[in-house]
Design an enzyme around this catalytic site. Structure first.
Site, mmCIF file in Angstrom:
data_model
loop_
_atom_site.group_PDB
_atom_site.id
_atom_site.type_symbol
_atom_site.label_atom_id
_atom_site.label_comp_id
_atom_site.label_asym_id
_atom_site.label_seq_id
_atom_site.Cartn_x
_atom_site.Cartn_y
_atom_site.Cartn_z
ATOM 1 N N GLY A 312 0.815 -1.202 0.000
ATOM 2 C CA GLY A 312 0.000 0.000 0.000
ATOM 3 C C GLY A 312 0.858 1.265 0.000
ATOM 4 O O GLY A 312 1.919 1.331 -0.639
ATOM 5 N N SER A 313 0.416 2.245 0.769
ATOM 6 C CA SER A 313 1.077 3.546 0.744
ATOM 7 C C SER A 313 2.486 3.524 1.329
ATOM 8 O O SER A 313 3.258 4.456 1.092
ATOM 9 C CB SER A 313 0.224 4.564 1.499
ATOM 10 O OG SER A 313 -0.992 4.775 0.821
#
Length: 603
Positions: A312-313
């Site tokens: 993800g981020s």
């Protein structure tokens, strides 16, 4: 004529005698030289060859605190040819097993060898040993052998420390050192460092009488050999940090990995749900193992090294660093964001726009990193986007992604970084940046282990380099050194000046007004981090966070994954901040936050 007949008879009689003598000589040679069974049998009637098992090496944490030690236990041995059991039912009761088990074990020992000793009942406690010893004179062919069992005073780190079990036929075949009834490391560090922990067996030759009682050493111990104790393992693990991490992750599914960025030593490696390592010791080991194996929560899986997740981020910093190094963007390059209306990747929230890399990391802006990734693949320095993708892929490998670290961590998975060939095969050569856009925000085919995410935090904290993560810092007194690869510094090939940009942006995640972890700022030191909320097609999103601290000279890098828990800022970030506070200050002052994390039930 008669004299010829007599000579003929003498010849055949002599020939017959010669044949009989040769047969006897051959049989004698066979018994004396080739067939050892009678030799063993005769020796075993008066001599007993007792294997002396050395204490297995202990394990200490980085501060010298005891993680694993040994406790005395006893194995009941059988020599099948000598074994006599006047009352099978009574003997089974004495050993606390049923008659069928007793017969099965005797048959197993007999199949192994009728003249060599085998373990009949293993790991008998000190209390039972005293009671059985008083009656054992009634059962010729049985005797006790002293062993040691593992003991875990803190009942933590089961996935790291591993367990010990009886050697299997396949293991005996691979290594002739082991005999039936020996123990061997089955998992964790017990397996990785088996050759150091096991020590070396000794042997004691004793004389026994017809009642199976020892009558002293044979020839004053001339043929005895002393065992050599196993070596102590000194781990980089911090016992108190590990215990605290396991408390925080109770009633949650996921993992915590903390690394010392200066050395690559693993400070904590938590996998939840876990289990008490003492369950896999002693006579109940098999039953307990099967219970853990069939537990629907899968506590035997080490999620810290075998769990793979889209990052993800937390992956956005890596894409920023590669783009900066490739010259696709610079520190001041800006991209606009239309919030949830952005295309082809929308942002989850509104924030300042346009924005550059520092603000993009602080606000975790998806459209910025999509444009950054696209700029990398279409940078003018490359002939085409496929050559650019190969450059991006090679950088991922340099960051320790997509492959194992190959240190002393058994059963770790490599994760996945899709190669150029993979996309050529899947899309028949017809793909571009839009096709693989999910990679720009750490989704799609990318899979990382929590260990790899923690190492990414260490790389950023170190501004471009790392030592491969490993568990052991020293073996014994240090004469047996660790592999050189453990202490070989690995550079990512990205300039230090670009890491400084990313570090400052991660600092704002805690310190900035719009930082996603600003609520977990720690008063005693500055930390840098990045939240991640990972889409999960099988349920609620996973909560991720990576961080390092102190900001100027990091001594801890950490990754936290809480499965099916939602936003990274809600659960993973506070747990990581509490772990860093505990490690760096020795206490946690934010009692309300700590209490909320300890009491949370998320599985």
């Amino acid at each position: 004529m008669r004299s010829r007949q007599l000579a003929f008879r003498r010849y055949h009689i002599l020939l017959g005698i010669l044949v009989v003598v040769v047969i006897y000589l051959l049989r004698l040679f066979w018994l004396q030289v080739i067939d050892q069974s009678y030799k063993f049998s005769s020796q075993n009637n008066v001599l007993r060859f007792v294997t002396l098992y050395p204490p297995r090496g202990t394990m200490l944490d980085r501060n010298g605190e005891l993680l694993v030690y040994n406790e005395t236990a006893y194995d009941l041995m059988i020599v099948p040819r000598q074994a006599r059991i006047p009352d099978t039912l009574e003997f089974a009761r004495l050993l606390k097993i049923d008659v069928q088990q007793l017969r099965t074990r005797i048959e197993k020992a007999r199949n192994y060898s009728r003249v060599k000793p085998s373990v009949l009942v293993e790991q008998i406690s000190k209390e039972d040993y005293g009671y059985i010893s008083e009656k054992l004179y009634q059962y010729p062919g049985f005797y006790f052998q002293t062993r040691t069992l593992r003991k875990y005073p803190m009942a933590i780190g089961a996935h790291i420390l591993g367990d010990v079990g009886e050697v299997s036929p396949a293991e005996m075949e691979r290594n002739p050192y082991y005999k039936m009834g020996d123990y061997i490391g089955k998992s964790g560090l017990e397996r990785s460092y088996e050759q150091y922990l096991r020590g070396r067996k000794g042997i004691r030759v004793v004389m026994v009488d017809v009642h199976n009682r020892e009558k002293g050493s044979y020839k004053e111990g001339r043929f005895d050999t002393l065992p050599e104790n196993g070596q102590t393992l000194h781990l980089g693990l911090d016992l108190r940090l590990q215990a605290y991490g396991e408390q925080l992750m109770a009633n949650k599914t996921g993992s915590v990995v903390a690394i010392d960025p200066r050395t690559g030593e693993i400070l904590a490696l938590v996998s939840s749900p876990g289990y008490d390592p003492n369950l896999l010791v002693g006579r109940q080991r098999g039953a307990n193992f099967n219970q853990l194996l069939n537990d629907p929560r899968k506590p035997l899986i080490n999620r810290a090294i075998s769990g793979t997740y889209p990052p993800g981020s937390t992956f956005k910093m890596i894409n920023a660093l590669v783009a900066l190094q490739a010259g696709a963007i610079n520190e001041h390059t800006q991209f606009s964001c239309q919030g949830k209306s952005s295309q082809p990747i929308r942002c989850t929230h509104a924030h300042v726009t346009p924005l550059a890399v520092k603000e993009a990391i602080e606000h975790s802006c998806n459209p910025f990193f999509w444009n950054t990734f696209r700029s990398t693949l279409y940078a003018s320095r490359f002939k085409n986007h496929k050559e650019a993708y190969q450059y991006w892929y090679d950088k991922m490998m340099a960051f320790g992604l997509g492959h194992k670290f190959d240190t002393d961590i058994p059963f770790e998975l490599p994760g996945n970084i899709p190669s150029r060939n993979f996309f050529d095969r899947v899309y028949r050569g017809n793909w571009n940046a839009m096709t693989v856009r999910s990679l720009s925000i750490g989704q799609g085919e990318i899979l990382l282990t929590p260990l790899q995410i923690a190492n990414l935090a260490a790389i950023i904290g170190n501004e471009g380099w790392y030592y491969p993560p490993h568990l052991v810092r020293r073996i014994g007194n240090g004469t047996d050194s660790l592999p050189a690869s453990f202490t070989t510094k690995i550079h990512t090939g990205v300039d230090r000046k670009y890491f400084q940009i990313v570090k400052e942006a991660m600092l704002n995640v805690f310190e900035g007004g719009g930082g996603t972890a600003r609520r977990y700022k720690i008063a005693d030191f500055q930390a840098a981090g990045k939240t991640g909320t990972v889409q999960n097609p099988h349920g609620k999103d996973h909560s991720l966070f990576m961080a390092f601290a102190p900001f100027d000279n990091p001594t801890i890098a950490i990754a936290v994954v809480v499965e099916n828990a939602g936003f990274g800022a809600t659960w993973a970030a506070p747990i990581a901040s509490l772990m860093m506070e505990q490690f760096l200050t020795g206490e946690v002052k934010r009692k309300d936050l700590e209490q909320r994390m300890l009491e949370a039930v998320l599985n």
